[in-house]
Design a protein around this motif. Structure first.
Motif, PDB file in Angstrom:
ATOM      1  N   CYS A   1       1.921   9.367  10.752  1.00  0.00           N
ATOM      2  CA  CYS A   1       1.559   8.008  11.174  1.00  0.00           C
ATOM      3  C   CYS A   1       0.279   8.011  11.998  1.00  0.00           C
ATOM      4  CB  CYS A   1       2.698   7.388  11.965  1.00  0.00           C
ATOM      5  SG  CYS A   1       2.985   8.161  13.554  1.00  0.00           S
ATOM      6  N   ASN A   2      -0.471   9.081  11.881  1.00  0.00           N
ATOM      7  CA  ASN A   2      -1.734   9.155  12.604  1.00  0.00           C
ATOM      8  C   ASN A   2      -1.511   9.081  14.117  1.00  0.00           C
ATOM      9  OD1 ASN A   2      -4.434   9.545  12.624  1.00  0.00           O
ATOM     10  ND2 ASN A   2      -5.000   7.517  11.865  1.00  0.00           N
TER      11      ASN A   2
ATOM     12  N   VAL B   1       0.839  -1.209   0.000  1.00  0.00           N
ATOM     13  CA  VAL B   1       0.000   0.000   0.000  1.00  0.00           C
ATOM     14  C   VAL B   1       0.872   1.257   0.000  1.00  0.00           C
ATOM     15  CG1 VAL B   1      -2.064  -0.915   1.102  1.00  0.00           C
ATOM     16  CG2 VAL B   1      -0.200  -0.104   2.519  1.00  0.00           C
ATOM     17  N   TRP B   2       0.214   2.324  -0.306  1.00  0.00           N
ATOM     18  CA  TRP B   2       0.841   3.642  -0.364  1.00  0.00           C
ATOM     19  C   TRP B   2       1.610   3.953   0.921  1.00  0.00           C
ATOM     20  CZ3 TRP B   2      -2.377   8.349   1.240  1.00  0.00           C
ATOM     21  CH2 TRP B   2      -1.691   9.537   0.988  1.00  0.00           C
ATOM     22  N   ALA B   3       1.017   3.615   2.062  1.00  0.00           N
ATOM     23  CA  ALA B   3       1.626   3.946   3.363  1.00  0.00           C
ATOM     24  C   ALA B   3       2.209   5.344   3.297  1.00  0.00           C
ATOM     25  CB  ALA B   3       2.703   2.931   3.728  1.00  0.00           C
TER      26      ALA B   3
ATOM     27  N   GLU C   1      -7.189   7.684   7.919  1.00  0.00           N
ATOM     28  CA  GLU C   1      -6.812   6.274   7.714  1.00  0.00           C
ATOM     29  C   GLU C   1      -6.374   5.979   6.288  1.00  0.00           C
ATOM     30  OE1 GLU C   1     -10.101   6.313   9.597  1.00  0.00           O
ATOM     31  OE2 GLU C   1      -8.752   6.392  11.309  1.00  0.00           O
TER      32      GLU C   1
ATOM     33  N   TYR D   1       0.764   7.480  15.907  1.00  0.00           N
ATOM     34  CA  TYR D   1       1.148   6.192  16.485  1.00  0.00           C
ATOM     35  C   TYR D   1       2.565   6.194  17.051  1.00  0.00           C
ATOM     36  CZ  TYR D   1      -2.872   3.339  15.181  1.00  0.00           C
ATOM     37  OH  TYR D   1      -4.113   2.776  15.107  1.00  0.00           O
TER      38      TYR D   1
ATOM     39  N   GLU E   1       7.157  -5.145   2.475  1.00  0.00           N
ATOM     40  CA  GLU E   1       5.861  -4.472   2.590  1.00  0.00           C
ATOM     41  C   GLU E   1       4.693  -5.348   2.142  1.00  0.00           C
ATOM     42  OE1 GLU E   1       5.544  -0.514   1.050  1.00  0.00           O
ATOM     43  OE2 GLU E   1       7.628  -0.079   1.538  1.00  0.00           O
TER      44      GLU E   1
ATOM     45  N   ASP F   1      -2.625  -2.373   9.476  1.00  0.00           N
ATOM     46  CA  ASP F   1      -2.841  -1.163   8.676  1.00  0.00           C
ATOM     47  C   ASP F   1      -2.465   0.105   9.431  1.00  0.00           C
ATOM     48  OD1 ASP F   1      -4.915  -1.643  10.401  1.00  0.00           O
ATOM     49  OD2 ASP F   1      -6.490  -0.981   9.037  1.00  0.00           O
ATOM     50  N   ASN F   2      -1.215   0.147   9.861  1.00  0.00           N
ATOM     51  CA  ASN F   2      -0.675   1.370  10.463  1.00  0.00           C
ATOM     52  C   ASN F   2       0.836   1.288  10.365  1.00  0.00           C
ATOM     53  OD1 ASN F   2       0.468   0.025  12.900  1.00  0.00           O
ATOM     54  ND2 ASN F   2      -1.687  -0.495  13.183  1.00  0.00           N
ATOM     55  N   LEU F   3       1.510   2.393  10.621  1.00  0.00           N
ATOM     56  CA  LEU F   3       2.963   2.420  10.380  1.00  0.00           C
ATOM     57  C   LEU F   3       3.774   1.706  11.458  1.00  0.00           C
ATOM     58  CD1 LEU F   3       3.845   5.859   8.741  1.00  0.00           C
ATOM     59  CD2 LEU F   3       4.258   3.584   7.827  1.00  0.00           C
ATOM     60  N   ILE F   4       3.096   1.217  12.491  1.00  0.00           N
ATOM     61  CA  ILE F   4       3.820   0.365  13.432  1.00  0.00           C
ATOM     62  C   ILE F   4       3.841  -1.060  12.886  1.00  0.00           C
ATOM     63  CG2 ILE F   4       3.707  -0.705  15.724  1.00  0.00           C
ATOM     64  CD1 ILE F   4       2.912   1.986  16.824  1.00  0.00           C
TER      65      ILE F   4
ATOM     66  N   ARG G   1      -7.405  -3.246  18.964  1.00  0.00           N
ATOM     67  CA  ARG G   1      -6.392  -4.045  18.298  1.00  0.00           C
ATOM     68  C   ARG G   1      -5.651  -4.933  19.288  1.00  0.00           C
ATOM     69  NH1 ARG G   1      -5.419  -1.175  13.219  1.00  0.00           N
ATOM     70  NH2 ARG G   1      -6.779   0.597  13.415  1.00  0.00           N
TER      71      ARG G   1
ATOM     72  N   HIS H   1      -3.889   6.186   4.404  1.00  0.00           N
ATOM     73  CA  HIS H   1      -2.616   5.575   4.003  1.00  0.00           C
ATOM     74  C   HIS H   1      -2.774   4.092   3.677  1.00  0.00           C
ATOM     75  CE1 HIS H   1      -0.609   9.025   5.746  1.00  0.00           C
ATOM     76  NE2 HIS H   1      -1.051   8.749   6.932  1.00  0.00           N
TER      77      HIS H   1
ATOM     78  N   ILE I   1      10.859   8.410   9.546  1.00  0.00           N
ATOM     79  CA  ILE I   1      10.485   7.801   8.264  1.00  0.00           C
ATOM     80  C   ILE I   1      10.452   8.873   7.185  1.00  0.00           C
ATOM     81  CG2 ILE I   1       8.598   6.745   6.955  1.00  0.00           C
ATOM     82  CD1 ILE I   1       7.850   5.176   9.413  1.00  0.00           C
TER      83      ILE I   1
ATOM     84  N   ALA J   1       5.253   6.447  15.258  1.00  0.00           N
ATOM     85  CA  ALA J   1       6.065   5.600  14.383  1.00  0.00           C
ATOM     86  C   ALA J   1       6.908   6.359  13.381  1.00  0.00           C
ATOM     87  CB  ALA J   1       5.150   4.638  13.628  1.00  0.00           C
TER      88      ALA J   1
ATOM     89  N   TYR K   1       3.029  -1.971   9.658  1.00  0.00           N
ATOM     90  CA  TYR K   1       3.387  -2.080   8.246  1.00  0.00           C
ATOM     91  C   TYR K   1       4.834  -1.603   8.077  1.00  0.00           C
ATOM     92  CZ  TYR K   1       2.973  -1.618   3.183  1.00  0.00           C
ATOM     93  OH  TYR K   1       3.152  -1.739   1.820  1.00  0.00           O
TER      94      TYR K   1
ATOM     95  N   ARG L   1       9.229   8.514   3.403  1.00  0.00           N
ATOM     96  CA  ARG L   1       8.714   7.601   2.377  1.00  0.00           C
ATOM     97  C   ARG L   1       9.320   7.934   1.009  1.00  0.00           C
ATOM     98  NH1 ARG L   1       7.152   2.565   1.441  1.00  0.00           N
ATOM     99  NH2 ARG L   1       5.004   2.260   0.754  1.00  0.00           N
TER     100      ARG L   1
END
Ligand code: FES
Ligand code: FES
Lengths: 781, 223
Positions: free
Chosen positions: B111-112, A201-203, A287, B114, A691, A705-708, B17, A289, B203, B116, A710, B205
């Protein structure tokens, strides 16, 4: 043709780049650099309007479900909530693009789909209201695999679209070239294999966002996206287009588009909400990403390839599902090889997969050449770079044919051989000939397998595009390039400014690309970035040449007596009396007489003395701009190399060295060009090794589905990257240039199976190549 | 406007989660143990004392009066050498207060929230911290530096960033700049290994990683 210098050929690729100026120079300060480093660059998320409301989405909590009850009354009653826009609101027509939608317009919901939009006075209020919505749903079957969805007994996933079948064609007709059966009959050997890709995914960087404000009849929209034209087209239902102001601020990277559905529809939802509430509205899709999947997410490829024992390939047959390998997506095995017989079918299905995203686009089609080189070389015990060289060509023709029938008549240098040059340079930097070995034959003293990976293909941003640009000289001698901005980070602003500086003779420091609305005709980078610079450099060159000509004409003419704002302005003698424009020149914003350079005036002096702005514009259609040449052939190449170690006990991959060589034809800004190479390598290798989204097979929901959860590459994940540039002048844009943008990301995405095969001697044609797959191939799992 | 509920919803998400205690519950429990704050509904007080001193060139986004509960408390912050006083609820996040109330828009969120990505990094009392993982209420009397401040204080770093193309889309760049400044404050001439370690949590990207090493080496004369 306007802007053509005397004696210059009609074809822009044959125009020589101005010497000794900014073009091709290193350490040119990026024009967006200070803003971005100091934090003052404005992105769509940074737009705030007085009285602005915030909106967020209620998303489907299930991968596939039908809505039984949606009660929004408590949310609506919450103080500070201004509107709740439901999927079934009879007053709203939710946007659709190519049959896909962000907001559902039926009671069938899919993962990522939106069923309601809450608009309120603060994000906090909106968050609270979202939790007050009562939702009852009936879960429906989940199919996570495209081939499963195509089985005759599969449940129908989208009865609203087709009640009988899940099958969907993928982007138009199948691709056929030559005679595939004849090709197999001529082959000494025919091999078949399957390759798969999982779900990357784009992430992305700046999550989707859109801001809209109605001002009487007028509509202002701020869009986080790269494609001005398609966004504007999408806004047609909401207002006459000449009453819309569409702004594209800086983009926290999109890499070409992310999900067009999600990004465009986010802006359109902002418009709908602004109209409903009468206030400016910012829609935040935090959400986004991880909603959707890349163009090749969950693809399946079935290859059948015939070849001669000397490495010449006679036939490539490919049946693929999900991947974008049709001609419309620039089928690279056709564009950049001499393989005479090709047959490709592409299909898709309705199944449990949210929208397509597209970022660093092109990996599906690159993968085809990567896989073919790897497997044919593997069968023959050859170096894959040799297979690439043997089969190099263009649209089924070998390079001898191309030299005679394309390069010669179009004026290109027949002595340049892009494939050979990129391979030779890359191999030298990588010490390939010393390091490459037969698959599975080199174990290092540390007990690890040593592997060498290789990808090569055509550079696909080699064409000229249609585009427009305006240029204005201000009263202080500073210059505005009026162009649409679709900034995705590749320093297009800087490169356009370099071209304009050299072609006009204006100091680079005096030029600024002023993002301008495309509705006024200056649609630069119309393709949304993929071919930004190569596509739009032609209009930049032409507009710059027009401006230079205008300046040189103006300074040789007297200014007549005229009336300005009621005042009588005296006539003025010419700045260079009794001179002709061709006797003058301009350099570094100084106009001078060629024969007597001491006779000079600065552009600021002239512009300050005028009572009007100097202004020109240009709009060039691609086919007229390239001198009537109908078809552009892909003659520029790129090659990428990687060296890895594979731990036989853990299946872990360590990336020791990566080398990217791209033929840029003629490179405008080498630092920015390199940026796309190493940037692409980081992302591509990340997608190739780690990925993927993991889905719960029962519920169909993504688990990471989050950067932790993914994984993406960070600084220490690649030990060393070397980027090198070749300039053959074989692109069709001015000076023979071509773009590089997404190539490195797409190519390196496909590289790891080749390196791992070379390391362990077993094929792992499943991306990302994760340790579990390697251990399985080694018989250890 | 601050997003007093954002953390709650993020935490609930996280709880869904993890199926266990959320990070926020854990933190609030710890805060209660240490007597740092108590959470409860109370009589609403209105108005926020925002900027004591307005900083030229930075637009304030604090456009509305915020209804606060009685658990709100006043904190003072020094941001880029300017002093501010602001009322915050116990669960408000530093990132939102700095960005949405005080207008420091260099602080991003990839990262919303998080923890991260590093794009929300600020220097607090000499240390780089993730402002999305920090409660504003815990920051009373803190001295904070953002990328806007680094741009004034360490111009040669910014110039090296520009000349070495350390940015592509630029969304992560202020986070890197701030982290690099914190490193240089601590180690004036870092080795490549120290640079890699310091920036290893950010990060990008777009993949600009290699360039940050060059820029930092250039600015310290270690090139
Ligand atoms: S926003 Fe990503 S670490 Fe703070
Ligand atoms: S420059 Fe785009 S994320 Fe770093």
């Amino acid at each position: 043709m306007y802007g053509l210098k005397e004696g210059e050929p009609l074809y822009p690729w044959l125009w020589p780049a101005p010497e000794g100026g900014m073009i091709g120079k290193r350490r040119v300060p990026r024009v967006d650099g200070y803003e971005k480093a100091s934090g003052s660059a404005v992105y769509t998320r940074d737009i705030y309007r007085p009285g602005m409301l915030y909106a967020k989405f209620l998303r489907s909590p299930h991968a596939h479900a039908k809505i039984k009850r949606l009660d929004t009354s408590k949310a609506e009653a919450l103080q500070g909530v201004r509107a709740v826009l439901r999927y079934d609101d009879p007053g709203i027509q939710w946007p659709k693009l190519s049959g896909q939608a962000l907001v559902s317009d039926t009671n069938h919901w899919y993962e990522g789909m939106v069923g309601a939009v809450v608009v309120g006075e603060s994000e906090a209020i909106v968050d609270r209201a979202l939790r007050l919505i009562e939702l009852e749903m009936e879960e429906l079957p989940v199919i996570l695999d495209v081939e499963e969805a195509l089985k005759p007994d599969a449940p129908i996933m989208r009865p609203d679209v087709d009640p009988k079948s899940n099958h969907r064609p993928r982007f138009g007709p199948y691709f056929k070239y030559g005679d595939i059966e004849k090709g197999f009959a001529e082959a000494d050997k025919v091999i078949e294999w399957k390759a798969i890709t999982e779900h990357d995914v784009w992430a992305g960087v700046e999550a989707h966002v859109g801001v809209a404000e109605c001002r009487g009849d007028y509509l202002d929209v701020w869009h986080h996206g790269q494609n001005w034209l398609t966004m504007m087209t999408g806004l047609r239902p909401y207002s006459p287009l000449n009453k819309i102001h569409l702004y594209l601020p800086y983009n926290g990277a999109f890499f070409g588009g992310s999900s067009l559905i999600a990004s465009h529809h986010t802006a359109e939802v902002a418009v709908i909400a602004a109209r409903r509430t009468g206030c400016p509205v910012k829609v935040l899709d935090d959400e986004s990403h991880f909603v959707g999947g890349d163009e090749d997410a969950r693809s399946r490829y079935y290859f059948k390839v015939g070849f001669k024992l000397d490495g010449r390939i006679t036939a490539v047959q490919l049946r693929c599902y999900e991947a974008w390998v049709t001609e419309t997506t620039t089928n690279k095995i056709y564009k950049g090889t001499s393989i005479p017989n090709i047959y490709i079918t592409c299909d898709s299905a309705a199944y449990t997969k949210p929208f397509d995203q597209c970022f660093k686009h092109g990996c599906s089609t690159v993968r085809v050449t990567t896989q073919v080189w790897e497997h044919v070389a593997g069968e023959l015990g050859m170096d894959p770079s040799k297979i690439a060289q043997i089969n190099d060509g263009v649209e089924g023709h070998d390079m001898a044919y191309v030299n005679e029938h394309v390069k010669k008549p179009q004026g290109f240098d027949t002595a340049r051989d892009s494939c050979k040059e990129v391979n030779e340079l890359g191999k030298k930097i990588m010490e390939w000939d010393k390091k490459w070995h037969l698959p599975g034959t080199k174990i290092l003293p540390n007990g690890k397998y040593h592997g060498m990976g290789y990808v090569s293909t055509v550079e696909w941003a080699h064409t000229v595009g249609t585009g427009g640009m305006g240029i204005r000289v201000n009263a202080d001698g500073s210059v505005d390039l009026l162009a649409t901005q679709c900034d995705g980070g590749w320093a297009g602003q800087t490169a356009y400014s370099q071209i304009a500086a050299d072609e006009m003779g204006v100091s680079f420091e005096d030029i600024r690309l002023r993002p301008f609305e495309g509705r006024d005709g200056f649609v630069t980078e119309p393709g949304g970035g993929s071919q930004g610079l190569s596509g739009s450099s032609l209009t930049t060159v032409r507009a710059s040449r027009k401006m230079k000509q205008l300046i040189l004409e103006k300074v040789t003419q007297p200014t007549p007596l005229r009336r300005t704002l009621g005042n009588l302005m005296p006539s003025r003698p010419a700045f260079f009396p009794n001179k002709k424009p061709e006797e003058l020149d301009m350099k570094d914003s100084v106009i001078f007489e060629k024969a007597h350079p001491e006779n000079k005036k600065t552009l600021a002096q002239i512009a300050g003395a005028l009572t009007y702005y100097l202004f020109v514009w240009d709009y060039t259609m691609a086919h007229t701009g390239r001198g009537g040449v109908e078809h552009e052939y892909g003659m520029v190449r790129q090659a990428h190399f990687v060296e890895i170690e594979v731990d036989p006990d853990t299946g872990g991959i360590e990336i020791l060295k990566q080398v990217s060589v791209n033929d840029g034809g003629k490179v405008i800004n080498p630092d920015a060009f390199n940026g796309q190479q190493y940037g692409g390598a980081y992302m591509g290798l990340s997608r190739s090794t780690k990925e993927t989204l993991y889905f719960d097979p029962k519920t169909g929901l993504a688990l990471n589905d989050n950067l932790i959860g993914y994984p993406v590459n960070v600084m220490n994940d690649v030990a060393s990257i070397d980027c090198a540039i070749v300039e053959t002048g074989l692109g069709y844009a001015p000076y023979g240039s071509c773009g590089v943008g997404e190539d490195g990301g797409a190519c390196n995405h496909t590289i790891m199976p080749t390196a791992v095969y070379n390391a362990i001697g077993k094929y792992v044609d499943s991306e990302p190549v994760t340790p579990d797959k390697i251990l399985k191939a080694l018989g250890k799992a | 406007m601050p997003r007093e509920e954002k953390k709650k919803s993020a935490e609930e998400n996280e709880k869904d989660r993890s199926g266990g205690i959320s990070r926020r519950e854990f933190t609030i429990a710890s805060m209660a143990i240490f007597g740092a704050a108590s959470v409860g509904e109370g009589k609403a007080i209105t108005q926020v004392a925002n900027k004591k001193l307005a900083q030229p060139g930075i637009a304030s986004q604090a456009t509305a009066k915020l209804p606060l509960t009685s658990s709100a408390r006043k904190i003072s912050l020094t941001v880029n050498k300017w002093k501010y006083e602001v009322y915050v609820e116990p669960e408000w996040i530093l990132r939102d207060v700095l960005r949405d109330q005080l207008g420091f828009l260099s602080i991003k969120d990839m990262c919303n929230g998080y923890g991260a990505c590093g794009s929300c990094t600020v220097i607090m009392d000499g240390r780089p911290v993730l402002s999305c993982m920090t409660f504003a209420a815990e920051c009373d009397s803190a001295t904070i530096e953002t990328a806007e401040g680094v741009a004034v204080d360490m111009q040669d770093l910014i110039e090296a960033y520009v000349m070495n193309h350390c940015m592509q889309c630029g969304y992560c760049t202020p986070g890197f700049v701030v982290t690099a400044k914190a490193l240089l404050d601590r180690i004036p001439k870092p080795t490549e290994g120290e640079i890699r370690d310091a920036l290893g949590g950010n990060i990008c990207r777009c993949g600009t990683y290699t360039q940050h090493i060059l820029a930092i080496k250039e600015v310290t004369g270690n090139a």
